[in-house]
Enzyme design. Structure first.
Site, short mmCIF file in Angstrom:
data_model
loop_
_atom_site.label_atom_id
_atom_site.label_comp_id
_atom_site.label_asym_id
_atom_site.label_seq_id
_atom_site.Cartn_x
_atom_site.Cartn_y
_atom_site.Cartn_z
N LYS A 242 41.19 -21.82 6.31
CA LYS A 242 42.04 -22.81 5.65
C LYS A 242 41.16 -23.79 4.87
CE LYS A 242 46.24 -25.15 7.19
NZ LYS A 242 46.83 -25.80 8.36
C1 E4P Z 1 50.15 -26.73 7.83
O1 E4P Z 1 49.46 -25.75 7.96
C2 E4P Z 1 49.94 -28.00 8.56
O2 E4P Z 1 49.30 -27.72 9.77
C3 E4P Z 1 51.21 -28.66 8.93
O3 E4P Z 1 52.34 -27.92 8.60
C4 E4P Z 1 51.26 -30.13 8.68
O4 E4P Z 1 52.49 -30.61 9.13
P1 E4P Z 1 52.78 -32.15 9.44
O5 E4P Z 1 53.12 -32.81 8.17
O6 E4P Z 1 53.93 -32.11 10.38
O7 E4P Z 1 51.52 -32.71 10.06
#
Ligand code: E4P
Length: 217
Positions: free
Chosen positions: A87
């Site tokens: 990522k």
């Molecule tokens: C995506 O890969 C992120 O981990 C995630 O969806 C972030 O979500 P949040 O806005 O609830 O922290």
């Protein structure tokens, strides 16, 4: 539509996996910290533990923000397990890293996408997934779902193979709306997935069926 769970909590990953509909997991540094996973070795082991529960793509985020660091970290992460997807944040060096990993056959997920232009760049660089954060846009009175729609339109126009991974899902309705638009994947908390099960008419209907069965037996 692929279903990913957005957590580093092993119990929740096991519960989602037990449903039989889980296709992968996304994590981020905040989710890892929430589970108290600290230190390079522990973090690496945690990714391996997740990969041993779910046979699907598991996103593991780099911490570096310079190109050299992202490449070094990403290559290390990719070696942990065949299902690891590296990522990468949506920054200039991130685009360069996406291109490098795409040439070297390492799967990537470009994270922190908040505009169609960012999604276009990530696709051009060869990202396997882009993660538009719809909940965080909704939080600041921007329409997260419109972003998914715009990216879908752009990717369809040019037949980009990059998968739209709707992220920052906050509730069950987000999943339904993303499915209607045609997001390839959604990643959300366990509760948002379990919410898909619920309907009061299912509950009352089942209760009545079981009562009627009892009367005749
Ligand atoms: C995506 O890969 C992120 O981990 C995630 O969806 C972030 O979500 P949040 O806005 O609830 O922290």
């Amino acid at each position: 539509m692929k279903f990913f769970i957005d957590t580093a909590n092993l119990d929740q990953i096991r519960e989602a996996q037990s449903l039989g509909v889980l296709d992968g997991v996304t994590t981020n540094p905040s989710l890892m910290a929430k589970e108290g996973i600290r230190g390079e070795a522990n973090i690496a082991q945690h990714y391996i533990d997740i990969c041993n529960i779910v046979d699907g793509d598991v996103s593991a985020e780099v911490i570096s923000t310079d190109l050299k660091g992202m490449i070094k970290e990403g290559e290390k992460l990719a070696k942990l397990h065949k299902n690891i997807v590296v990522k990468i944040p949506m920054i200039k060096e991130g685009i360069q890293a996406l291109k490098y990993f795409s040439i070297n056959n390492i799967k990537t997920n470009c994270t922190l996408i908040f505009s169609p232009g960012q999604a276009l760049l990530a696709a051009k660089a060869g990202a396997n997934y882009v993660s538009p954060f719809i909940g965080r846009l909704d939080d600041i009175s921007n329409d997260g779902l419109s972003l998914i729609q715009e990216i879908r339109e752009i990717y369809n126009n040019y037949k980009f193979e990059t998968e739209i991974l709707a992220a920052s899902i906050r509730h069950t309705m987000h999943i339904i709306d993303c499915a209607k638009i045609g997001a390839d994947v959604m990643t959300g908390p366990l509760n948002s997935i379990l919410g898909l099960l619920k309907h009061p008419l299912t509950d009352s209907g089942l209760k009545k069926f079981l009562e009627d069965h009892k009367k005749n037996n």
